[in-house]
Write a protein that holds these residues in place. Structure first.
Motif, PDB file in Angstrom:
ATOM      1  N   THR A  43      79.094  37.048  -5.491  1.00  0.00           N
ATOM      2  CA  THR A  43      79.591  38.000  -6.411  1.00  0.00           C
ATOM      3  C   THR A  43      79.097  37.264  -7.720  1.00  0.00           C
ATOM      4  OG1 THR A  43      80.978  39.244  -4.795  1.00  0.00           O
ATOM      5  CG2 THR A  43      81.247  39.210  -7.466  1.00  0.00           C
ATOM      6  N   LEU A  44      78.457  37.761  -8.720  1.00  0.00           N
ATOM      7  CA  LEU A  44      78.295  37.328  -9.781  1.00  0.00           C
ATOM      8  C   LEU A  44      79.128  37.976 -10.862  1.00  0.00           C
ATOM      9  CD1 LEU A  44      77.009  35.602 -12.239  1.00  0.00           C
ATOM     10  CD2 LEU A  44      75.246  37.554 -12.517  1.00  0.00           C
ATOM     11  N   ILE A  45      80.214  37.332 -11.558  1.00  0.00           N
ATOM     12  CA  ILE A  45      81.050  37.958 -12.565  1.00  0.00           C
ATOM     13  C   ILE A  45      80.343  37.711 -13.698  1.00  0.00           C
ATOM     14  CG2 ILE A  45      83.460  37.831 -13.382  1.00  0.00           C
ATOM     15  CD1 ILE A  45      84.297  36.848 -10.615  1.00  0.00           C
ATOM     16  N   GLY A  46      79.651  38.600 -14.423  1.00  0.00           N
ATOM     17  CA  GLY A  46      78.930  38.422 -15.526  1.00  0.00           C
ATOM     18  C   GLY A  46      79.115  39.720 -16.630  1.00  0.00           C
ATOM     19  N   SER A  47      77.993  39.832 -17.136  1.00  0.00           N
ATOM     20  CA  SER A  47      77.816  40.842 -18.381  1.00  0.00           C
ATOM     21  C   SER A  47      77.328  42.363 -17.507  1.00  0.00           C
ATOM     22  CB  SER A  47      77.236  40.397 -19.515  1.00  0.00           C
ATOM     23  OG  SER A  47      75.771  40.359 -19.107  1.00  0.00           O
ATOM     24  N   GLU A  48      77.593  43.237 -18.366  1.00  0.00           N
ATOM     25  CA  GLU A  48      76.867  44.215 -18.145  1.00  0.00           C
ATOM     26  C   GLU A  48      75.286  44.297 -18.206  1.00  0.00           C
ATOM     27  OE1 GLU A  48      75.699  48.492 -17.298  1.00  0.00           O
ATOM     28  OE2 GLU A  48      77.563  47.201 -17.039  1.00  0.00           O
ATOM     29  N   LEU A  49      74.693  43.350 -18.923  1.00  0.00           N
ATOM     30  CA  LEU A  49      73.154  43.365 -19.126  1.00  0.00           C
ATOM     31  C   LEU A  49      72.821  42.510 -17.645  1.00  0.00           C
ATOM     32  CD1 LEU A  49      70.847  43.846 -20.932  1.00  0.00           C
ATOM     33  CD2 LEU A  49      71.308  41.461 -21.800  1.00  0.00           C
ATOM     34  N   HIS A  50      73.435  41.782 -17.062  1.00  0.00           N
ATOM     35  CA  HIS A  50      73.294  41.095 -15.740  1.00  0.00           C
ATOM     36  C   HIS A  50      73.237  42.067 -14.587  1.00  0.00           C
ATOM     37  CE1 HIS A  50      75.118  37.038 -17.480  1.00  0.00           C
ATOM     38  NE2 HIS A  50      73.992  37.513 -18.057  1.00  0.00           N
ATOM     39  N   ARG A  51      74.243  43.053 -14.938  1.00  0.00           N
ATOM     40  CA  ARG A  51      74.421  44.145 -13.736  1.00  0.00           C
ATOM     41  C   ARG A  51      73.142  44.998 -13.790  1.00  0.00           C
ATOM     42  NH1 ARG A  51      74.835  48.968 -13.046  1.00  0.00           N
ATOM     43  NH2 ARG A  51      74.900  49.465 -15.442  1.00  0.00           N
ATOM     44  N   ARG A  52      72.752  45.471 -15.122  1.00  0.00           N
ATOM     45  CA  ARG A  52      71.522  46.359 -15.285  1.00  0.00           C
ATOM     46  C   ARG A  52      70.236  45.634 -14.547  1.00  0.00           C
ATOM     47  NH1 ARG A  52      71.614  47.167 -21.290  1.00  0.00           N
ATOM     48  NH2 ARG A  52      69.437  47.466 -20.877  1.00  0.00           N
ATOM     49  N   LEU A  53      70.022  44.285 -14.669  1.00  0.00           N
ATOM     50  CA  LEU A  53      69.006  43.727 -14.244  1.00  0.00           C
ATOM     51  C   LEU A  53      68.987  43.374 -12.688  1.00  0.00           C
ATOM     52  CD1 LEU A  53      66.260  42.296 -15.000  1.00  0.00           C
ATOM     53  CD2 LEU A  53      67.718  40.009 -15.098  1.00  0.00           C
ATOM     54  N   LEU A  54      70.062  42.979 -12.173  1.00  0.00           N
ATOM     55  CA  LEU A  54      70.193  42.489 -10.990  1.00  0.00           C
ATOM     56  C   LEU A  54      70.596  43.596  -9.739  1.00  0.00           C
ATOM     57  CD1 LEU A  54      71.611  39.130 -11.463  1.00  0.00           C
ATOM     58  CD2 LEU A  54      69.425  39.789 -11.089  1.00  0.00           C
ATOM     59  N   ASP A  55      71.223  44.742 -10.270  1.00  0.00           N
ATOM     60  CA  ASP A  55      71.408  45.743  -9.310  1.00  0.00           C
ATOM     61  C   ASP A  55      70.469  46.235  -8.561  1.00  0.00           C
ATOM     62  OD1 ASP A  55      74.373  45.842  -9.535  1.00  0.00           O
ATOM     63  OD2 ASP A  55      74.547  47.888 -10.494  1.00  0.00           O
ATOM     64  N   GLY A  56      70.517  46.182  -7.323  1.00  0.00           N
ATOM     65  CA  GLY A  56      69.184  46.693  -6.261  1.00  0.00           C
ATOM     66  C   GLY A  56      68.284  45.705  -6.240  1.00  0.00           C
ATOM     67  N   ARG A  57      68.056  44.672  -7.040  1.00  0.00           N
ATOM     68  CA  ARG A  57      67.179  43.673  -6.942  1.00  0.00           C
ATOM     69  C   ARG A  57      67.278  42.679  -5.997  1.00  0.00           C
ATOM     70  NH1 ARG A  57      63.067  43.344 -10.802  1.00  0.00           N
ATOM     71  NH2 ARG A  57      64.739  44.479 -12.191  1.00  0.00           N
ATOM     72  N   SER A  58      66.110  42.308  -5.260  1.00  0.00           N
ATOM     73  CA  SER A  58      66.156  41.189  -4.032  1.00  0.00           C
ATOM     74  C   SER A  58      66.570  39.906  -4.844  1.00  0.00           C
ATOM     75  CB  SER A  58      65.095  41.092  -3.328  1.00  0.00           C
ATOM     76  OG  SER A  58      63.811  40.741  -4.015  1.00  0.00           O
ATOM     77  N   GLY A  59      67.378  39.256  -4.157  1.00  0.00           N
ATOM     78  CA  GLY A  59      67.515  37.803  -4.824  1.00  0.00           C
ATOM     79  C   GLY A  59      68.995  37.216  -4.206  1.00  0.00           C
ATOM     80  N   PRO A  60      69.537  36.173  -4.923  1.00  0.00           N
ATOM     81  CA  PRO A  60      70.532  35.489  -4.365  1.00  0.00           C
ATOM     82  C   PRO A  60      72.025  36.283  -4.463  1.00  0.00           C
ATOM     83  CG  PRO A  60      70.050  34.672  -6.276  1.00  0.00           C
ATOM     84  CD  PRO A  60      68.972  35.548  -6.149  1.00  0.00           C
ATOM     85  N   ILE A  61      72.028  37.241  -5.392  1.00  0.00           N
ATOM     86  CA  ILE A  61      73.025  37.981  -5.848  1.00  0.00           C
ATOM     87  C   ILE A  61      73.387  39.138  -4.928  1.00  0.00           C
ATOM     88  CG2 ILE A  61      74.437  39.141  -7.662  1.00  0.00           C
ATOM     89  CD1 ILE A  61      74.059  35.986  -7.817  1.00  0.00           C
ATOM     90  N   SER A  62      74.640  39.229  -4.516  1.00  0.00           N
ATOM     91  CA  SER A  62      75.077  40.535  -3.626  1.00  0.00           C
ATOM     92  C   SER A  62      75.511  41.746  -4.473  1.00  0.00           C
ATOM     93  CB  SER A  62      76.068  40.181  -2.351  1.00  0.00           C
ATOM     94  OG  SER A  62      75.602  39.028  -1.613  1.00  0.00           O
ATOM     95  N   GLU A  63      76.284  41.403  -5.510  1.00  0.00           N
ATOM     96  CA  GLU A  63      76.901  42.216  -6.297  1.00  0.00           C
ATOM     97  C   GLU A  63      77.112  41.522  -7.685  1.00  0.00           C
ATOM     98  OE1 GLU A  63      80.802  43.725  -5.490  1.00  0.00           O
ATOM     99  OE2 GLU A  63      81.586  41.649  -5.227  1.00  0.00           O
TER     100      GLU A  63
END
Length: 357
Positions: A43-63
């Protein structure tokens, strides 16, 4: 030195706020954590910009959980930490600054094990790394996750780009026989911005040499981007004017990411979009103040080139600008610290990258 992996960790929390560049600095470390704890969710605790980039994208972050600024002791803040503790994190990782404020935040997540950086005035975690300002951010993050047994052969970020993102960018920016040079003129700190007249000179040289140039950026970059386009068109023969255009403020984050895959070279200041372009696989030329280069310049040179300004004092008041972070108060002036980098030198590196040199 890499420590032992913590046993029986099923959920990992990583605290890393900031912008796109901050996320890209942490990305190799996140990838290393995934490899060290392959059965754990991250779980990445980050910014809204991070969420927009990573949501649904393959990679190390689950949420991605967005940590909005919350009033200390408020019901909303207590509810946020209760939700985080309910996840039952086995490991919490602090990759956000020296820990004076971020370590207390991390400790409230209730993880069984904690690691991170630490200045002398920051609370202790289970395993810590001394925070020294002048260290490359990607290497700092990798050293931190080494405290949890994570190691990696990948020291620069790689982010997956979907074919649909590239196709969407092509529809907006267009295609043509000329190689595409993407120019990003923005930066959060105005002192990191190369002068717009330098970008205009560079654009003229590139178009006259057979390139097509697309300006990109956020809403706050629209004005500068248009100034560059107008100045470049004024310096070009009329029939070449349509080879330069601005898309600043018009691209979504996904479209921007796709645009980077269309470019032969991306040029820009030390900024989040340049870091994102590199992670997307683009060749990049970056214009850096020397202090920022120590912390944030690309580590490799096959696809990336760095032009540095060696200015060490404010050009207005003369104060030593190498004393940063908590070591000294910043002066109130915002002159470009990278103006001494010549457009000709930047274009030489663009041509070298395009030629595979």
């Amino acid at each position: 030195m890499v420590e032992d992996v913590f046993p029986d960790v099923e959920r990992v929390a990583v605290v890393r706020g900031g912008g796109l560049g901050d996320l890209m600095f942490a990305y190799p470390a996140l990838t290393a954590l995934q490899a060290a704890y392959p059965h754990a969710s991250i779980t990445l605790i980050g910014s809204e910009l991070h969420r927009r980039l990573l949501d649904g994208r393959s990679g190390p972050i689950s949420e991605v959980c967005v940590a909005e600024p919350l009033l200390d002791g408020s019901e909303e803040q207590e509810a946020f930490f209760a939700q985080m503790r309910a996840r039952g994190f086995g490991l919490a990782v602090q990759l956000h600054g020296g820990g004076k404020n971020s370590n207390p935040f991390l400790l409230r997540l209730g993880a069984e094990h904690t690691i991170g950086t630490k200045t002398p005035d920051a609370p202790d975690l289970e395993r810590t790394l001394p925070y020294v300002y002048y260290q490359h951010e990607m290497l700092r993050a990798l050293e931190v996750v080494g405290l949890a047994g994570a190691s990696t052969a990948r020291i620069e970020p790689v982010i997956a780009v979907e074919a649909a993102e590239t196709a969407a960018a092509e529809r907006i920016i267009g295609t043509g026989p000329q190689p595409l040079l993407i120019v990003h003129p923005g930066a959060t700190d105005p002192r990191r911005r190369w002068p717009v007249e330098h970008f205009a000179q560079l654009t003229v040289a590139a178009v006259e040499d057979g390139w097509r140039v697309a300006l990109v950026g956020a809403v706050e970059d629209v004005e500068d981007a248009q100034v560059i386009v107008d100045a470049a068109r004024a310096g070009l023969a009329p029939e070449l004017g349509d080879r330069v255009d601005s898309h600043a403020g018009r691209l979504s984050l996904a479209e921007l990411l796709g645009a980077f895959t269309c470019a032969e070279v991306v040029v820009g200041n030390d900024s989040g979009p340049r870091h994102l372009a590199a992670a997307a696989g683009a060749k990049t030329v970056g214009i850096y103040w020397v202090g920022n280069a120590l912390n944030a310049a690309p580590l490799s040179r096959r696809r990336h080139r760095v032009l540095m300004s060696w200015v060490t004092r404010c050009t207005v008041c003369g104060v030593d600008v190498t004393q940063v972070g908590w070591t000294a108060e910043r002066c109130t002036h915002d002159p470009s610290l990278v103006a001494e980098v010549a457009p000709e030198s930047v274009y030489d590196e663009i041509r070298a990258l395009a030629a595979g040199h």
